[in-house]
Design an enzyme around this catalytic site. Structure first.
Site, short mmCIF file in Angstrom:
data_model
loop_
_atom_site.label_atom_id
_atom_site.label_comp_id
_atom_site.label_asym_id
_atom_site.label_seq_id
_atom_site.Cartn_x
_atom_site.Cartn_y
_atom_site.Cartn_z
N ASP A 167 0.82 -1.21 0.00
CA ASP A 167 0.00 0.00 0.00
C ASP A 167 0.86 1.26 0.00
O ASP A 167 2.00 1.26 0.43
CB ASP A 167 -0.91 0.03 1.24
CG ASP A 167 -0.12 -0.23 2.51
OD1 ASP A 167 0.61 -1.25 2.57
OD2 ASP A 167 -0.20 0.58 3.45
N GLU A 168 0.26 2.32 -0.52
CA GLU A 168 0.78 3.67 -0.37
C GLU A 168 2.19 3.87 -0.92
O GLU A 168 3.00 4.55 -0.30
CB GLU A 168 0.74 4.09 1.11
CG GLU A 168 -0.66 4.07 1.69
CD GLU A 168 -0.74 4.61 3.13
OE1 GLU A 168 -1.59 5.46 3.38
OE2 GLU A 168 0.05 4.14 3.97
N VAL A 169 2.50 3.29 -2.08
CA VAL A 169 3.79 3.65 -2.65
C VAL A 169 3.68 5.08 -3.18
O VAL A 169 2.60 5.55 -3.56
CB VAL A 169 4.28 2.68 -3.76
CG1 VAL A 169 4.46 1.28 -3.19
CG2 VAL A 169 3.38 2.71 -4.95
#
Lengths: 525, 525
Positions: free
Chosen positions: A291-293
């Site tokens: 998640d959330e790169v």
């Protein structure tokens, strides 16, 4: 379930017998624990007068001398741990030692104490039970703040009492790296908060075995390539934009930093890292998170840009290659790979066909994942986050009654109504996997409030995960059915007091006055 | 305060000397506790490397062998408890044993542990300190759910560490009557949740003495004539609309029920009741509560209507007579009467001139109370309620960032910003009494979450109550001063870890990564 209505008390000679040959050791241990907690429990019935209200009934109570555990003829007898570690599509709580273990959890919760006598009023009940969702999870972040092993074991115990089946262990993150990895011991030596805040290989083995013997599979998440800054404490060469300022430009949370996915060194590291951790885990599922790169982090990283140029790749190619690599390692260990939903929906990363997607941003994403014919676990931040529960409870409280006080009954009703919403939500979904989990993120949680933020909230979800839309009496859970809501609250109150009796610091849902008078604190009573 | 900057370590022979004759026993006991906690504390400095970061400095540290406690020449020497029990306008934390006790609390919090050595980096500091508000309170509801004495004592200890000066004890309510009253032992015998959920006269004496010896006055609230249903368990003849349905028509919370104020029997009861409780309390303040009386309850009560007719009174007359009666008893014991603001503002009840009004509905009410030339304590539900803190933290979180995650730094900033709001609010007020308190209502609180809901939130308020608008370095607290905000967060983090070290389960405000790097998790860093 047909409710029993005759009082039965437990013989002081009460024993539990297994009616098949060679019961596995973990079943025998579970039986021993059940006997022990049956006799040590001090929980009295939640009615006016508590146990004394049943004193007359107990005079004529029949005595139960034994519980017989049996399986259908010809059933394969495996340990609870083996049954627990089945693949997601083969998980079954029935007709196995795991099913017997679930039955023991139910059996234990039928009993009350009165002056040392253990009794139930459910004599004659018949319960024919099974879960609606095979995957009933709790996701636990032990990286933002550290939790001692004893906290995890206590949580696992409580999870088993409410028949959850998966501990999804978000064990590492950018803030700390508490996991001892055989291939890279330096990761925790340098990346943990301190030497005493590390899960050693022995700790992990112990926790996983403890969980497996209690019907709880462990899915470990090695969140990557984002959420990995702490790897840089030992291997700064692997991390782009490490602690770069302002962090909010390069990460969702401080500190900034993610793996240099375009570097062959990183790929080699990731391969060995996932391989080393996967070899030590018995389960059939493992997650690479994802998640959330953050794209600016890589865009401004000279090394990453040089690697991309040299290898004639885009960052999207590199992301595909990274995910392909770690999924390959997971699959090579015979495990189903899990991935976070934004990897698939936002970044369009190619994943293995049997990948399970953890839908975490909003519940609406589930439909998009299903369209891609991928299975998913439902863990939407707009409904399921334990850290948000108090806030949305209170927002609703305010909309119901823009007023001053704690207004316990209203808040309590609201709490129960959350159940309806959860379930009505799931009705909108079609998933090949009936699977869901509630996460605890630990930015503002720690051992000090672990129990009070998780319990009994998680139990409300666990009930819905297990029971589904229809209650045992045939009542539909969905909709504003006040009777059913009242009964759900009474069940949660009872569970909360049982948890406290067993040493779990679960919060009160109502003043005790209301607890002892189910329904009388409802808004319309 | 001028910050010291040289390292000093505590001699293993360290001792505390009193430089005046006949120090009172409670000061000697406080000194003994201070020495003990100085040596047993394990709290290390919150920087990277923790205590080891200071190892070099410690090599050259001077050694402190003693602390000398003295008073200005000619000061009257009284016990801490006597100093604590002064009237609200005579309260002073300076030049007294109470002042020395406050100094010990400051002194204790200057020290860190590193491998058994206790040291400070503040050698040479000069602190010239005193409180901005003499009345710095915590209001504690022990009626909706019960708390064992040990929980109250631990809370008192933590209150004393942050220099709070008043425990406002909301000891009874409609849900339960846990107070043993000498004149009416039947009230708690029948009205408490159980025989083990009673504060005996010995318990109350012990708690009050324990608090007084720690600089904390106890204001007991006997909330009346509303919030009294539990009295009906022993004396049903005194209660109108007891448990009448639907409760929401007759009370703010279930169960409905309030004293039959028009009955001479009730007046006689109330007189003896207040007299009995007041005689057992050493303090100079006592509250008769009075919030949320419900008129339909009395309008539909036949007995009350008959009494009113017979005595040719209105309910407003009866309310005046009731309040006059209980305030008379309080005053006869030499105590200042407290009353809740709606008695004065909504019901226009006449009160004694020196009454202190507890402004609880909204902060705007303070101005109306001041206009009537009455003193007040500020405890507005729209800002100060601990049970609402999580909700309004999260509502603001959402307005700042409509996003998914726990976003610790944002939430942490928000938390600190609460300080600004609190104080900017008080700036709007002109009060003859600088007095404020945060309440914990216990509809959904219990021993299980007491520490985690109160700490360190209450400490943020305690800091503002003590320090006022101007920080020791001259910085104004009010306004969006990021530097000051960051420093406030660092102070709260340190206090939180000190609380945990001393056995108080205070919640984490941030991931430890942020705690060890003050400022680096701010949104703009």
């Amino acid at each position: 379930m047909s409710s029993g209505n005759s009082p039965v008390k437990l013989s002081s000679e009460f024993d539990i017998h297994v009616r098949f040959a060679n019961p596995p050791a973990d079943l025998r241990a579970a039986i021993s624990r059940t006997k022990s907690s049956l006799f040590s429990g001090k929980f009295e019935r939640l009615v006016l007068g508590r146990g004394s209200a049943d004193a007359d009934l107990l005079k004529d109570a029949r005595t139960l001398v034994s519980l017989e555990l049996s399986l259908a003829a010809g059933s394969l007898v495996r340990s609870i741990a083996e049954e627990t570690n089945q693949p997601i599509e083969a998980k079954s709580d029935a007709n196995s030692t795991l099913g017997l273990f679930r039955g023991l959890a139910t059996f234990e919760q039928l009993w009350y104490d009165y002056e040392g006598t253990k009794y139930t009023l459910q004599g004659g009940a018949e319960i024919n039970d099974g879960p609606s969702f095979p995957y009933r999870g709790f996701s636990f972040d032990t990286a933002r703040n550290f939790y001692p092993v004893s906290d995890i074991l206590r949580t696992v115990d409580a999870m088993s009492w409410v028949k959850l089946s998966v501990l999804y262990w978000h064990i590492i993150d950018s803030q700390s790296f508490p996991l001892q990895v055989a291939a890279f011991p330096e990761l925790s030596e340098k990346g943990a908060y301190s030497a005493s805040e590390i899960y050693t290989q022995d700790d992990v083995r112990r926790i996983v075995q403890y969980a497996n013997e209690r019907g709880i599979d462990v899915v470990m998440e090695l969140d990557s390539p984002g959420h990995t800054t702490a790897i840089g404490a030992a291997h700064p060469e692997l991390i782009a934009c490490a602690s770069k300022s302002p962090w909010s430009k390069y990460a969702s949370e401080p500190p900034a930093g993610q793996l240099r996915i375009a570097s062959p060194n990183t790929l080699a590291f990731a391969k060995t890292f996932f391989d080393s951790v996967a070899s030590a885990l018995p389960g059939t599922m493992m997650s690479s998170g994802g998640d959330e790169v953050n794209l600016p982090c890589w865009e401004e990283d000279e090394e990453t840009q040089a690697d991309l140029t040299q290898r004639n790749m885009t960052i999207a190619d590199a992301l595909n290659q990274f995910v392909g690599t770690v999924q390959g390692v997971i699959a090579a260990h015979g495990k189903t790979p899990f991935i976070k939903s934004d990897m698939v929906l936002t970044h369009n990363v190619a994943v293995l066909n049997d990948t399970v997607v953890v839908v975490w941003q909003t519940s609406e994403d589930a439909a998009a994942v299903a369209e891609r014919n991928l299975r998913f676990i439902h863990q939407p931040s707009n409904y399921f986050y334990l850290v948000h529960m108090t806030s949305y409870e209170c927002i609703l409280l305010r909309s119901i009654r823009e007023s001053h006080s704690g207004t316990a009954p209203t808040r309590a009703r609201r709490f129960v109504h959350a159940q309806y919403w959860l379930l009505s939500l799931w009705h909108l979904l079609r998933s090949p996997v009936r699977a869901s989990q509630m996460p605890l993120w630990s930015e503002q949680s720690s051992p000090e409030n672990l129990d009070s933020i998780v319990w009994p909230r998680l139990a409300a979800a666990a009930e819905v995960f297990w029971t589904g839309a229809t209650l045992p009496d045939g009542t539909q859970r969905v909709g504003e059915n006040a009777t059913s809501g009242t009964r759900a609250l009474a069940r949660l109150n009872e569970l909360r007091y049982r948890l406290v009796d067993r040493g779990v610091q679960a919060i009160a849902l109502q003043p005790k006055w209301c607890v002892l008078r189910p329904g009388e604190c409802d808004l319309d009573s």
